[in-house]
Design an enzyme around this catalytic site. Structure first.
Site, mmCIF file in Angstrom:
data_model
loop_
_atom_site.group_PDB
_atom_site.id
_atom_site.type_symbol
_atom_site.label_atom_id
_atom_site.label_comp_id
_atom_site.label_asym_id
_atom_site.label_seq_id
_atom_site.Cartn_x
_atom_site.Cartn_y
_atom_site.Cartn_z
ATOM 1 N N ARG A 36 24.781 48.603 40.032
ATOM 2 C CA ARG A 36 23.912 47.673 39.308
ATOM 3 C C ARG A 36 23.522 46.468 40.162
ATOM 4 O O ARG A 36 22.559 45.786 39.855
ATOM 5 C CB ARG A 36 24.605 47.226 38.014
ATOM 6 C CG ARG A 36 24.653 48.380 37.020
ATOM 7 C CD ARG A 36 25.171 47.951 35.705
ATOM 8 N NE ARG A 36 26.627 47.939 35.678
ATOM 9 C CZ ARG A 36 27.338 47.606 34.617
ATOM 10 N NH1 ARG A 36 26.732 47.237 33.519
ATOM 11 N NH2 ARG A 36 28.644 47.641 34.651
ATOM 12 N N SER A 85 36.474 47.770 35.186
ATOM 13 C CA SER A 85 37.032 47.766 33.830
ATOM 14 C C SER A 85 38.359 48.528 33.798
ATOM 15 O O SER A 85 38.637 49.358 34.682
ATOM 16 C CB SER A 85 36.034 48.411 32.877
ATOM 17 O OG SER A 85 35.790 49.733 33.313
ATOM 18 N N CYS A 99 36.195 37.927 35.139
ATOM 19 C CA CYS A 99 37.500 38.455 34.696
ATOM 20 C C CYS A 99 38.454 37.313 34.401
ATOM 21 O O CYS A 99 39.494 37.518 33.803
ATOM 22 C CB CYS A 99 38.071 39.392 35.732
ATOM 23 S SG CYS A 99 38.496 38.540 37.235
ATOM 24 N N GLU A 143 37.966 43.418 25.260
ATOM 25 C CA GLU A 143 37.250 42.587 26.232
ATOM 26 C C GLU A 143 35.764 42.609 25.868
ATOM 27 O O GLU A 143 35.142 43.675 25.839
ATOM 28 C CB GLU A 143 37.435 43.144 27.649
ATOM 29 C CG GLU A 143 36.686 42.327 28.684
ATOM 30 C CD GLU A 143 36.886 42.810 30.115
ATOM 31 O OE1 GLU A 143 36.894 44.035 30.351
ATOM 32 O OE2 GLU A 143 36.997 41.945 31.003
HETATM 33 P P1 NAD Z 1 33.068 49.375 35.845
HETATM 34 O O1 NAD Z 1 34.463 49.845 35.661
HETATM 35 O O2 NAD Z 1 32.017 49.906 34.952
HETATM 36 O O3 NAD Z 1 32.554 49.704 37.347
HETATM 37 C C1 NAD Z 1 33.270 49.322 38.479
HETATM 38 C C2 NAD Z 1 33.026 50.324 39.603
HETATM 39 O O4 NAD Z 1 33.526 51.604 39.208
HETATM 40 C C3 NAD Z 1 31.551 50.511 39.953
HETATM 41 O O5 NAD Z 1 31.436 50.569 41.361
HETATM 42 C C4 NAD Z 1 31.189 51.843 39.294
HETATM 43 O O6 NAD Z 1 30.233 52.569 40.037
HETATM 44 C C5 NAD Z 1 32.510 52.598 39.269
HETATM 45 N N1 NAD Z 1 32.671 53.448 38.076
HETATM 46 C C6 NAD Z 1 32.377 53.105 36.795
HETATM 47 N N2 NAD Z 1 32.702 54.105 35.956
HETATM 48 C C7 NAD Z 1 33.216 55.103 36.728
HETATM 49 C C8 NAD Z 1 33.726 56.407 36.444
HETATM 50 N N3 NAD Z 1 33.793 56.872 35.212
HETATM 51 N N4 NAD Z 1 34.158 57.164 37.475
HETATM 52 C C9 NAD Z 1 34.112 56.693 38.739
HETATM 53 N N5 NAD Z 1 33.624 55.465 39.069
HETATM 54 C C10 NAD Z 1 33.192 54.683 38.074
HETATM 55 O O7 NAD Z 1 33.099 47.774 35.801
HETATM 56 P P2 NAD Z 1 31.867 46.762 35.759
HETATM 57 O O8 NAD Z 1 31.213 46.832 34.424
HETATM 58 O O9 NAD Z 1 31.029 46.916 36.973
HETATM 59 O O10 NAD Z 1 32.626 45.371 35.892
HETATM 60 C C11 NAD Z 1 33.107 44.627 34.808
HETATM 61 C C12 NAD Z 1 34.593 44.853 34.614
HETATM 62 O O11 NAD Z 1 35.299 44.494 35.794
HETATM 63 C C13 NAD Z 1 35.179 43.984 33.508
HETATM 64 O O12 NAD Z 1 36.075 44.770 32.772
HETATM 65 C C14 NAD Z 1 35.916 42.884 34.261
HETATM 66 O O13 NAD Z 1 36.991 42.296 33.572
HETATM 67 C C15 NAD Z 1 36.403 43.654 35.460
HETATM 68 N N6 NAD Z 1 36.715 42.772 36.567
HETATM 69 C C16 NAD Z 1 38.019 42.573 36.856
HETATM 70 C C17 NAD Z 1 38.378 41.714 37.877
HETATM 71 C C18 NAD Z 1 39.815 41.469 38.200
HETATM 72 O O14 NAD Z 1 40.089 40.845 39.208
HETATM 73 N N7 NAD Z 1 40.757 41.943 37.405
HETATM 74 C C19 NAD Z 1 37.376 41.059 38.613
HETATM 75 C C20 NAD Z 1 36.041 41.297 38.294
HETATM 76 C C21 NAD Z 1 35.719 42.165 37.256
#
Ligand code: NAD
Length: 490
Positions: A178, A227, A282, A383
């Site tokens: 994205r 996530s 986060c 969340e």
């Molecule tokens: P997301 O889990 O949708 O995506 C993260 C990454 O995983 C992306 O690169 C995506 O391409 C990949 N991905 C997504 N679904 C997948 C699947 N089913 N199989 C394989 N790869 C997959 O997260 P997002 O919406 O981009 O980010 C927001 C989330 O990240 C929130 O939950 C937030 O709390 C979390 N976050 C956590 C921290 C931390 O330090 N704990 C920091 C920043 C964001």
């Protein structure tokens, strides 16, 4: 037609052969900025093979020489901070000040990793037995990869990349599909910084690319941020394939306000935490638990701040909050607000159905405050990842700490108070990896490790600093005997 982004493999930009692609949108307008290819598994394999070819020479490069491109990168990032911040705001939606702030933390991590010649040192003892010495040295793993989320496209890759390459590994980044434009800019700077071909690689994509990373035998370690369901999946598949993994997940961060808190400061900081980056952090405060008489003082001021926050395109002057990332995200946040109301909460400020004049195509949700949110309800556990603050109330600090520790996430917990004993007790008792005392976003600087507890993190070693060094190295212990007199019997 929108420009199609390329991958960076083996030291050069390569068009992807992907048959599928996604449009990258400016969330403030809905306008298409670029097209991102969903790279097939073969392109991950090409990156892994290029990295594996580069590894033997890179690991033999002295640590003091390996950090020279990082010094150069630091200067390049400083020189290009304005354009990087603009790129982040355009594809991710946050304000220019927030984007510049995330780049500052990125740069701080580069600076920290420049200390690798010291940070990577091992340990030793002479004479563990007469004439026998023991040494522990750190060696790099080989090829490592990071998979990152949408909300900090400029900062999160730098929790990993500088430490990985400085310790002698070759690195692959799979950014969020994205927000891939910021990564493309960063890789232009990495190329200019002079890393040898194969040391740093960029592969755009979605699930297929992620699964290829998780399964590729050359890739030894995975750093993930996103996530919780994805983090759990990545951790288990990486583990099943024998890889090291550190997977940071989602959050639901509570903030406790005691009646003795400085309310002017508390409300200002709490609003920045809850509504900054449109709540897509986060470490955003998402639940405020007032204790006793803190309730009326906090509620009135928070409502005022939430109503007056200027929302719009993050590059426009005076804008304090941008859009959320997508139309789907806006719909999800609005439906969760609706769920909160069904569960008995009252909406004090309602940010649903927001249209910003001049940004009609954008995905905006204004700051929202829900009051009397039931601690055991779904909205208290889920969340939301949007600018929504839930208010709960407790009679005592014990009750407030119990609410904090009831949740499954453990990324951050904060307290606002002028009483040191209560602050210490909170720090001691709460289940969270990051604790704020009169601080609303307890984000560790680069030279401290960063991660949550519970469902917010799967793994052991956290991101940044000496945890990054440990994650990207394996220890080797050498026990050696060098007798002066070989004829002596041992
Ligand atoms: P997301 O889990 O949708 O995506 C993260 C990454 O995983 C992306 O690169 C995506 O391409 C990949 N991905 C997504 N679904 C997948 C699947 N089913 N199989 C394989 N790869 C997959 O997260 P997002 O919406 O981009 O980010 C927001 C989330 O990240 C929130 O939950 C937030 O709390 C979390 N976050 C956590 C921290 C931390 O330090 N704990 C920091 C920043 C964001």
């Amino acid at each position: 037609m929108a420009q199609r982004l390329h991958n960076f493999i083996g030291g050069s930009w390569r068009p992807s052969a992907a048959t599928e692609a996604l449009n990258v949108l400016n969330p403030a307008s809905g306008e298409t900025l670029a097209e991102v290819p969903l790279s097939p598994a073969e392109e991950v394999a090409q990156a892994a093979e290029a990295a594996a070819r580069a590894f033997p020479d890179w690991r033999r490069t002295p640590a003091g020489d390996r950090v020279q491109p990082l010094f150069k990168l630091k200067a390049l990032l400083e020189d290009n901070l304005d354009s990087l911040a603009r790129a982040i705001t355009e594809e991710c939606g946050k304000t220019y000040a927030e984007s510049a702030g995330e780049m500052r933390r990125a740069i701080e991590n580069v600076e920290c990793a420049c200390g690798i010649p010291s940070l990577m040192q091992g340990r030793n003892n002479e004479d563990i037995a007469p004439g026998i010495d023991e040494h522990m040295i750190r060696q790099p793993l080989g090829v490592v990869a990071a998979i990152t989320p949408f909300n900090f496209p400029g900062m999160i890759p730098f929790w990993f990349l500088p430490y990985a390459v400085a310790t002698g590994n070759c690195f692959i980044l799979k950014p969020s599909e994205r927000v891939p434009i910021t990564s493309a800019r960063i890789f232009e700077l990495l190329q200019a910084a002079g890393f040898p071909p194969g040391v740093v690689q960029l592969v755009n994509g979605g699930r297929e690319a992620v699964n290829a990373i998780l399964d590729h035998p050359e890739i030894r370690a995975i750093s993930f941020v996103g996530s919780t369901p994805t983090a759990r999946y990545i951790y288990s598949r990486a583990g099943a394939n024998g890889k090291r993994a550190q997977c940071q997940g989602g959050a639901k961060n509570p903030v406790v306000i005691l009646p003795d808190a400085d309310m002017e400061m508390t409300t200002r900081i709490l609003a920045d935490s809850a509504f900054g980056c449109a709540g897509q952090r986060c470490l955003a405060a998402s639940v405020a638990v007032t204790v006793g008489d803190a309730r009326p003082a906090l509620t009135g001021r928070m409502v005022e701040i939430a109503r007056s926050r200027k929302v719009g395109f993050g590059l426009d002057a005076g804008v304090e909050m941008g859009p959320v990332i997508s139309a789907e995200s806006k719909a999800r946040i609005e439906s969760l607000i609706g769920l909160g109301l069904k569960e008995g909460a009252r909406v004090l400020v309602d940010g649903r159905n927001t249209i910003i004049p001049g940004c009609e195509g954008g995905f905006f949700v204004r700051p929202t405050i829900l009051d009397d949110v039931a601690p055991a309800g779904e909205i208290a556990r889920t969340e939301i990842f949007g600018p929504v603050l839930s208010l709960m109330h407790a009679a005592t600090i014990d009750e407030a700490i119990a609410i904090v520790n009831r949740r499954s996430f453990g990324n951050m917990a904060c307290i606002f108070t002028t009483d040191g004993a209560n602050a210490r007790r909170f720090r001691y008792e709460v289940n969270a990896g990051n604790v704020g005392i009169n601080v609303g976003v307890a984000a560790p600087v680069a030279w401290f490790p960063f991660s949550g507890w519970g469902e917010s993190f799967f793994g052991d070693l956290h991101a940044q600093a000496h945890h990054g060094v440990e994650f990207y190295t394996q220890t080797k212990v050498v026990i050696e005997r060098w007798p002066r007199d070989w004829s002596r019997k041992f």
